[in-house]
Structure formats: structure tokens, C-alpha cells
Design an enzyme around this catalytic site. Structure first.
Site, short mmCIF file in Angstrom:
data_model
loop_
_atom_site.label_atom_id
_atom_site.label_comp_id
_atom_site.label_asym_id
_atom_site.label_seq_id
_atom_site.Cartn_x
_atom_site.Cartn_y
_atom_site.Cartn_z
N ARG A 114 49.20 35.60 28.03
CA ARG A 114 47.89 34.91 28.42
C ARG A 114 47.43 35.02 26.72
O ARG A 114 47.60 36.12 26.81
CB ARG A 114 47.13 35.29 29.03
CG ARG A 114 45.20 35.27 29.04
CD ARG A 114 44.33 36.05 30.09
NE ARG A 114 44.57 35.36 31.56
CZ ARG A 114 43.84 35.18 32.69
NH1 ARG A 114 42.89 36.52 32.26
NH2 ARG A 114 43.56 34.64 33.84
N HIS A 141 44.26 26.11 31.72
CA HIS A 141 44.59 27.38 32.96
C HIS A 141 45.47 26.63 34.19
O HIS A 141 44.71 26.06 34.92
CB HIS A 141 42.97 28.03 33.62
CG HIS A 141 43.95 29.10 33.75
ND1 HIS A 141 45.05 29.53 34.44
CD2 HIS A 141 43.01 30.13 34.25
CE1 HIS A 141 44.71 30.78 35.14
NE2 HIS A 141 43.30 31.06 35.02
N GLN A 144 45.55 27.98 37.89
CA GLN A 144 44.50 28.00 38.19
C GLN A 144 44.61 26.58 39.49
O GLN A 144 43.45 26.90 40.24
CB GLN A 144 44.05 28.23 37.64
CG GLN A 144 42.45 28.41 37.83
CD GLN A 144 41.79 29.85 39.01
OE1 GLN A 144 42.31 30.89 38.82
NE2 GLN A 144 41.73 29.22 39.99
N ASP A 236 32.39 27.52 36.41
CA ASP A 236 33.57 29.47 36.13
C ASP A 236 31.64 29.21 34.64
O ASP A 236 30.58 28.69 35.14
CB ASP A 236 34.17 28.32 35.53
CG ASP A 236 34.33 29.04 35.08
OD1 ASP A 236 34.86 30.56 35.32
OD2 ASP A 236 36.01 29.13 33.91
N CYS A 276 37.02 30.23 40.19
CA CYS A 276 38.15 30.82 39.51
C CYS A 276 38.24 32.14 39.13
O CYS A 276 39.06 33.04 39.74
CB CYS A 276 39.08 30.24 38.62
SG CYS A 276 37.44 29.75 37.31
N ARG A 304 47.11 31.95 44.61
CA ARG A 304 47.77 31.86 43.12
C ARG A 304 48.73 32.84 43.75
O ARG A 304 49.97 31.85 42.61
CB ARG A 304 46.73 33.10 42.16
CG ARG A 304 45.01 32.74 41.60
CD ARG A 304 45.40 31.14 41.02
NE ARG A 304 45.82 31.21 39.52
CZ ARG A 304 45.74 32.61 38.96
NH1 ARG A 304 44.02 32.97 38.06
NH2 ARG A 304 45.73 32.82 37.69
N1 CP Z 1 40.62 33.20 37.69
C1 CP Z 1 41.34 34.27 37.32
O1 CP Z 1 42.35 33.68 35.85
O2 CP Z 1 41.35 35.13 36.92
P1 CP Z 1 41.78 36.29 36.02
O3 CP Z 1 40.78 36.66 34.88
O4 CP Z 1 41.32 37.49 36.80
O5 CP Z 1 43.59 36.93 35.90
#
Ligand code: CP
Length: 321
Positions: A114, A141, A144, A236, A276, A304
């Protein structure tokens, strides 16, 4: 004794890494969905699927869902995940990304990352002989989006032609939903304030990706126009990670784009609400929508885990049956 799974050489995705939604073909998505469905139904059958495998998880940004689901996913398949905190220094600051990749590939079997800059995961993958999975960058992402369409397939029994509205910021999640949606025959209708549209090159990429499935994202500046008759309403946060300095200004610009009961009333009678997460309750979505029986946000979060287990198995060429 838990039954172990058998290797099926046919069950391979075409992708080596998952950096962007562009890496997955419609065939890859079908494989992931089918495997995730089996994993969700019989998790015990996969308890040794990644036995002995090691996963490095590089995070420059905070995470609840992504970190937990990848770590639980690895552990529950007999593998192990190592969290590498790169909030400070960021990836590439202490040593080059190339050297990070060339070290990690000597010890582990896969990398989840990430990062802020999308180029950082591209560089990691370009220098590592092991699979690299994008766990969110400023641009995409994909885990997701794949999980979210898996959730919608569960809810609706089909995806092609689903009326899907994304309301808010044309951000990384929006990009991934447009791209993966297009491949699955879902034309994502995106409503943003002027100046906060998804990146034009990503919109074009999604239009091109959707041609064979007759799907194409559409852009609006009126949330009611985008949501009219929608079966799925998705939002979001208005300021993504790294944009917190602009949160106050954004909260004024984005106020008309709040998903509340009035907006949901214009959607299809059986429409579902998606996010998300994390959510900023009272900003992009009201409690009344987030906590309503239309909301499937915790199903999204649960899936997920199942979907990423499938992705890990397929990319790490594990036993998948
Ligand atoms: N939706 C998501 O990626 O959550 P986090 O940022 O908690 O990993």
C-alpha cells in the site's frame, strides 16, 4: 484431519502481479470469483493451501481491512504474513525500491504493498521475481473493486447490466470500480463535483476495457441524475489518505453529494448501499443509510478476506481445488 486441496494446473490467472485492475482479464475475474466462492463456503479445505509460504506486507498508509484480511488470509491457509511499517520512512527513502524488492524476493513468496505513488508498486514489481499485489495506491484499489463485484454477484446473482452509481470523489476506488466494472459489463455512473472527476486517462482506459462487454462509464455532476433508478449506490470518503489537509474545503464542495435518505429514495426500490470503508459518518453518508437494511458494507468488508485468499492462491500458484 482437514482435507487438503489438489493442484489444478488449469486454474491459473494470466496476471503475474495485481497492480491495476487492467492486469485482470474477464477470465481471470471469473476464476477469482469461482475460487473465492469455494473458499468462502469451505475455508477448512484451504487450510494448507499456502503452507510454508511467506508474504511481506508493506504499508505506507494506515489500514484496518486490508492488513487484517491479508494477514488472516495467509494464516488461515497455513502461510505467514510479515507487516512492514513504511509510514516513516516511506518506501524508497531508506533504500531504493529496487533493493527492497531484490531483498524480499530472497525470503518471501509474495509482496502486498500500500503506497502513495502508484509508480512505487510498479517499481517493486519490475524488480521482484515474486508476485506483487497492490493493496491501494493513489491511483487504484483493485482488491477492493474485485471484492465488491464479488459481493454484488452474491447479492444479485449476476453483474452484466447492473445499474451502478458512484457518488463523490473520482478517486482510486472510483477508478478501480470503473475499470473492473467495465470488464464485467457494468457501466459505472460517476457523479462528482466539477474538478473532482476521475482521471481522464483512467476513464478512457475503462471505456476501452468495456467495449467488448458493451459497458462504458458515464460522468455526471448531478448525483440525482446518476442515482436515478440505480440498483447500487456507492460512495467513499471525500478526502482520501494524504488529502486530509484539504478536508475542510472538500466538505463544503462535496456537501450536495452526501448519500442520504433523499438521494437513496431516487434509486431503485431494492437498491443496495456500498462503501469501501472507513466511512466518515455524517459526511459522505448519513447513519440512516449506512446502518439501514440496504447497506451491505460489512458484507463487502468480509468478502475482502475470501477474495484476497483466492487472489493470493492464484498468484502464488498454490493448490486451488
Ligand atoms: N477499504 C479499505 O481498504 O480499508 P482499509 O483502509 O482499512 O484497509
Amino acid at each position: 484431519m482437514t482435507p487438503t486441496v489438489a493442484m489444478d494446473q488449469q486454474e491459473q490467472v494470466s496476471a503475474r502481479d495485481l497492480l491495476s485492475d487492467a492486469d485482470l482479464t474477464p477470465g481471470d475475474l471469473a476464476l477469482i470469483f469461482d475460487l473465492a466462492e469455494r473458499v468462502k463456503a469451505s475455508p477448512g479445505a484451504y487450510s494448507r493451501a499456502l503452507a510454508g509460504k511467506q508474504l511481506a506486507m508493506i504499508f505506507e498508509k494506515p489500514s484496518l481491512r486490508t492488513r487484517t484480511t491479508f494477514e488472516v488470509g495467509m494464516t488461515s491457509m497455513g502461510g505467514h504474513a510479515i507487516y512492514l511499517d513504511h509510514t516513516k520512512p516511506r518506501l524508497g527513502e531508506r533504500e531504493s525500491i529496487k533493493d527492497v524488492a531484490r531483498n524480499l524476493e530472497r525470503w518471501v513468496d509474495g509482496i502486498v504493498a500500500r503506497t502513495y505513488a502508484h509508480q512505487a508498486v510498479v517499481e517493486l514489481a519490475g524488480n521482484a521475481s515474486i508476485p506483487v499485489v497492490n493493496a491501494l495506491t493513489d491511483l487504484y484499489h483493485p482488491c477492493q473493486a474485485v471484492s465488491d463485484f464479488f459481493t454484488l454477484r452474491e447479492k444479485f446473482g449476476r453483474l452484466r447490466g447492473l445499474k451502478f452509481a458512484f457518488i463523490g470523489d473520482g478517486n482510486n476506488v472510483c477508478h478501480s470500480l470503473m475499470l473492473t466494472g467495465a470488464k464485467l459489463g457494468v457501466s459505472v455512473r460517476v457523479a462528482t463535483p466539477a474538478g473532482f472527476e476521475p482521471k481522464p486517462e483512467v476513464t478512457e482506459e475503462a471505456r476501452a476495457a468495456g467495449r467488448s462487454a458493451s459497458a462504458s462509464p458515464q460522468l455526471f455532476h448531478d448525483p440525482f441524475e446518476a442515482v436515478a433508478g440505480a440498483q447500487v449506490v456507492y460512495t467513499d470518503v471525500w478526502a482520501s489518505m494524504g488529502q486530509e489537509f484539504a478536508a475542510h474545503l472538500r466538505s463544503q464542495v462535496f456537501a450536495p453529494f452526501q448519500v442520504n435518505n433523499t438521494l437513496m429514495a431516487t434509486a431503485c426500490r431494492d437498491a443496495v448501499f456500498m462503501h469501501c470503508l472507513p466511512a466518515h459518518r455524517g459526511q459522505e453518508v448519513t447513519d440512516s443509510v449506512l446502518d439501514s437494511n440496504r447497506s451491505i458494507v460489512y458484507d463487502q468488508a468480509e468478502n475482502r478476506l475470501h477474495v484476497q485468499k483466492a487472489i493470493l492462491m492464484l498468484l502464488m500458484q498454490a493448490e486451488t481445488r
